[in-house]
Motif scaffolding. Structure first.
Motif, short mmCIF file in Angstrom:
data_model
loop_
_atom_site.label_atom_id
_atom_site.label_comp_id
_atom_site.label_asym_id
_atom_site.label_seq_id
_atom_site.Cartn_x
_atom_site.Cartn_y
_atom_site.Cartn_z
N GLU B 186 83.50 16.60 -76.51
CA GLU B 186 82.53 16.61 -75.39
C GLU B 186 81.95 18.01 -75.23
O GLU B 186 82.43 18.97 -75.81
CB GLU B 186 83.23 16.20 -74.09
CG GLU B 186 83.76 14.78 -74.10
CD GLU B 186 84.50 14.43 -72.80
OE1 GLU B 186 84.22 15.04 -71.76
OE2 GLU B 186 85.37 13.54 -72.86
N LYS B 187 80.92 18.10 -74.40
CA LYS B 187 80.38 19.40 -74.04
C LYS B 187 81.45 20.18 -73.27
O LYS B 187 82.22 19.59 -72.52
CB LYS B 187 79.17 19.22 -73.12
CG LYS B 187 77.97 18.58 -73.81
CD LYS B 187 77.35 19.57 -74.74
CE LYS B 187 76.13 19.00 -75.43
NZ LYS B 187 75.63 19.92 -76.45
N PRO B 188 81.48 21.50 -73.44
CA PRO B 188 82.51 22.27 -72.72
C PRO B 188 82.37 22.17 -71.20
O PRO B 188 81.32 21.83 -70.67
CB PRO B 188 82.22 23.72 -73.17
CG PRO B 188 81.53 23.60 -74.47
CD PRO B 188 80.70 22.34 -74.36
N TYR B 189 83.50 22.46 -70.55
CA TYR B 189 83.54 22.70 -69.10
C TYR B 189 82.89 24.06 -68.91
O TYR B 189 83.34 25.04 -69.51
CB TYR B 189 85.01 22.72 -68.70
CG TYR B 189 85.35 23.09 -67.28
CD1 TYR B 189 85.62 22.10 -66.34
CD2 TYR B 189 85.46 24.42 -66.89
CE1 TYR B 189 85.98 22.43 -65.04
CE2 TYR B 189 85.81 24.76 -65.59
CZ TYR B 189 86.07 23.75 -64.68
OH TYR B 189 86.43 24.08 -63.39
N LEU B 190 81.84 24.15 -68.12
CA LEU B 190 81.13 25.43 -68.00
C LEU B 190 80.75 25.70 -66.56
O LEU B 190 79.93 25.01 -65.96
CB LEU B 190 79.87 25.44 -68.87
CG LEU B 190 78.96 26.67 -68.78
CD1 LEU B 190 79.74 27.97 -68.93
CD2 LEU B 190 77.85 26.61 -69.82
N PHE B 191 81.36 26.73 -66.00
CA PHE B 191 81.12 27.15 -64.63
C PHE B 191 80.49 28.53 -64.68
O PHE B 191 80.98 29.41 -65.39
CB PHE B 191 82.46 27.19 -63.88
CG PHE B 191 82.39 27.71 -62.48
CD1 PHE B 191 81.58 27.10 -61.54
CD2 PHE B 191 83.15 28.81 -62.10
CE1 PHE B 191 81.52 27.58 -60.23
CE2 PHE B 191 83.10 29.30 -60.80
CZ PHE B 191 82.28 28.68 -59.86
N ASP B 192 79.40 28.72 -63.95
CA ASP B 192 78.67 30.00 -64.01
C ASP B 192 78.04 30.22 -62.65
O ASP B 192 77.10 29.52 -62.28
CB ASP B 192 77.59 29.90 -65.10
CG ASP B 192 76.92 31.23 -65.39
OD1 ASP B 192 77.38 32.27 -64.86
OD2 ASP B 192 75.94 31.24 -66.16
N MET B 193 78.59 31.15 -61.88
CA MET B 193 78.10 31.35 -60.51
C MET B 193 77.73 32.79 -60.23
O MET B 193 78.33 33.72 -60.74
CB MET B 193 79.17 30.92 -59.50
CG MET B 193 80.42 31.77 -59.50
SD MET B 193 81.54 31.44 -58.07
CE MET B 193 81.07 32.78 -56.94
#
Lengths: 380, 380
Positions: B186-193
């Motif tokens: 799957e697409k990665p888990y990506l958090f960017d804040m």
């Protein structure tokens, strides 16, 4: 003594009405209680250190008031008072402490020690903890590393009290992130935050006295934002109803690093801190990173730049009636005061401590008045 | 073509009115423009990759619209288009990339490559970047590692737009924190804040159309919270007027890791992104951590636990009219659409791109209509 052992309805929220005790006395009292309840020396020592460090800094929610809870978990069997901690490494700069279901504090300090040893060798070390339990304030562990000259990050997850962004049921814990950095000749830079705006404790406290909560920190069981503590079903993540995806994302990072990466309990599936069963292990995980500044830049440059940053921060023009503080400033000021005057202990906790003293056959805590006499004000 | 080269007053905020172009065409266009403006192959490639990755995911503020700015910094001399990147290690699991004042993107991808190589050997690697410049979206770099099976954290600081807690003048940047984790198949888990609630761009946009800002995200020059974009002097940190010490503490962590630990520019002392001088180097620092899940736990266990977490998160009961999303879900859905239909480019940017094509003697971008033909929908 101002406390009334029979009548807790006289409870006062004013610290000035409370008894105070010297931190050294409290540390010994906690240690003695834990030993009498079946903990080994290392466990009693780590818990006493963590709780007193935390209360000294004014973070009372995670301080000495937890002692009766810890005694209960020890007597119930949730906590193994004589754990055999083991440390295993799958790579040169990582490792895992198996807490053997002991107190999270013993494993937390051990993990930080192991991470510092790795950082000494390789510049950075990451250590996870498995089969752990509640470890108090995350800041205890990042602080322990920063006091020895290291940068450190400490992360864990916790009981579900906080909704996912746009969710209406508790899902994440108040999952804390702590970051600390050393400052030569000064107290470390210490940042320690929950990823919700307020702790669940505050909901309970405000509910008791019908005080309204801040806006945009809690929701009712329909998912509507509420300021009524008694209608509160869950906390909102930091950022509130509109920007809570940021707080929720940070909380998620904590779940990934402390539970996914360890195979331990996710917040939403974790057995409750408050029981009712105090015999079941909770299978918590924790996550630590420790770095040596000199693995990146000469120590003096790091120190000069950090001091320049903090000076600029503290010199920022502030809004009327306020002063801009650096992370930790408020807490270090409280510590200075509490080292001199003792740690205030509210009436309910004092009463429970007195009962513990009796039931565990430990010398009861003595209150101090004025400043703490014969108390070495060290650099603790 | 719907855009009007002469009259930008016909500007529409509706993406449906905009031209769209295939991401492969845009990537080539950006690459060609940068090469013509004096960048070397690696620099042009890294910038094109970063901007297109970001726009594909719908994060338009940090995407392809930055091209004209980057051309200006290249032509002005702020950016060295042919940098000689070097990598030095002071310890086995740390290192520093000297960006030689090139684009932050070249150095960022290089740093992630070096950190992955260290993580392969030792389980975790931390790499800082010095003598760098703007690197686009932090998420590009954590994503690049997660796509290859690593956990990654990417952090930087940036121009001052955000007050310290209780401050009234800009002090921190919108200092982003990005965290990504791999998911098999799957697409990665990506958090960017960003560590403010909103970006500074939004203040500018809302000011133009007199749209009120959300409450509790910005202050005027007296330090009072305002919703008037045209009266806004600075952003509040995430958490707003009351809990902004949390957002400010996170922003501070970014300054410590990317500037203090590198000896580079602190947010408050950084030379402005927008000039007016485009010949001066900006001396930015960046910070990356990369970890191999299997240095902590077997890959399959990590993957199963992460999938269980995400499934539980996405299945959370949501407030009316909403759905609980995992970090990245919204952006991956946008990417899927934009891979098929092209990336929408607003009229002002399209016009500037046309001018760039002329002035740099590059084939102009061609708009697509309907779905992107002959466009391989790969796993980019």
């Amino acid at each position: 003594m101002k406390q009334n052992e029979q009548n807790t309805t006289s409870y006062s929220f004013d610290e000035n009405d409370w008894n105070r005790a010297a931190y050294t006395d409290i540390e010994k009292f906690i240690y003695d209680c834990l030993i009498q309840a079946g903990a080994d020396h290392k466990s009693a020592d780590a818990v006493a250190r963590s709780l007193v460090t935390t209360s000294l800094r004014g973070v009372d929610s995670h301080g000495i008031r937890l002692l009766p809870h810890y005694i209960k978990t020890l007597q119930g069997g949730r906590i193994n008072g004589k754990p055999k901690l083991t440390f295993q490494s799958l790579a040169a700069s990582t490792g895992t402490v198996d807490a053997d279901h002991g107190f999270g504090q013993v494993a937390g300090y051990r993990a930080i020690d192991e991470a510092m040893a790795i950082a000494d060798k390789n510049g950075i070390g990451a250590v996870t903890v498995i089969n752990s339990s509640h470890f108090g304030a995350a800041g205890c562990y990042s602080l322990a590393a920063a006091e020895q000259g290291y940068l450190a990050i400490a992360i864990c997850n916790s009981d579900k009290f906080v909704v996912a962004h746009d969710g209406i049921e508790p899902f994440h814990g108040t999952n804390p992130i702590s970051f600390a950095a050393p400052i030569i000749g000064e107290k470390p830079y210490l940042f320690d935050m929950a990823t919700s705006s307020i702790p669940w404790n505050r909901v309970l406290q405000y509910g008791l006295i019908d005080r309204p909560l801040p806006s945009d920190v809690a929701i009712d069981d329909q998912g509507n934002v509420t300021t009524d503590a008694n209608q509160t079903n869950a906390l909102l993540p930091l950022g509130g109803a509109e920007f809570g995806y940021k707080g929720a994302g940070l909380a998620g990072m904590c779940d990934v690093l402390s539970a996914v990466l360890t195979g331990m309990s996710l917040s939403h599936a974790m057995y409750s801190f408050t029981g009712p069963d105090f015999s079941k292990h909770r299978h918590l995980g924790q996550f630590f990173i420790v770095m040596k500044p000199e693995a990146f830049i000469p120590t003096e440059m790091f120190d000069a730049q950090l001091k320049a940053y903090l000076q600029a921060l503290r010199n920022q023009p502030a809004k009327e009636g306020a002063r801009v503080l650096a992370p930790g400033d408020r807490e270090w000021a409280v510590e200075e005061q509490r080292l001199k005057q003792g740690i205030p202990i509210d009436q309910a906790v004092w009463q429970i401590f007195s009962q513990l003293a009796k039931s565990l056959d430990v010398a009861p805590l003595q209150p101090v008045s004025g400043t703490v006499e014969n108390n070495v004000i060290d650099s603790k």
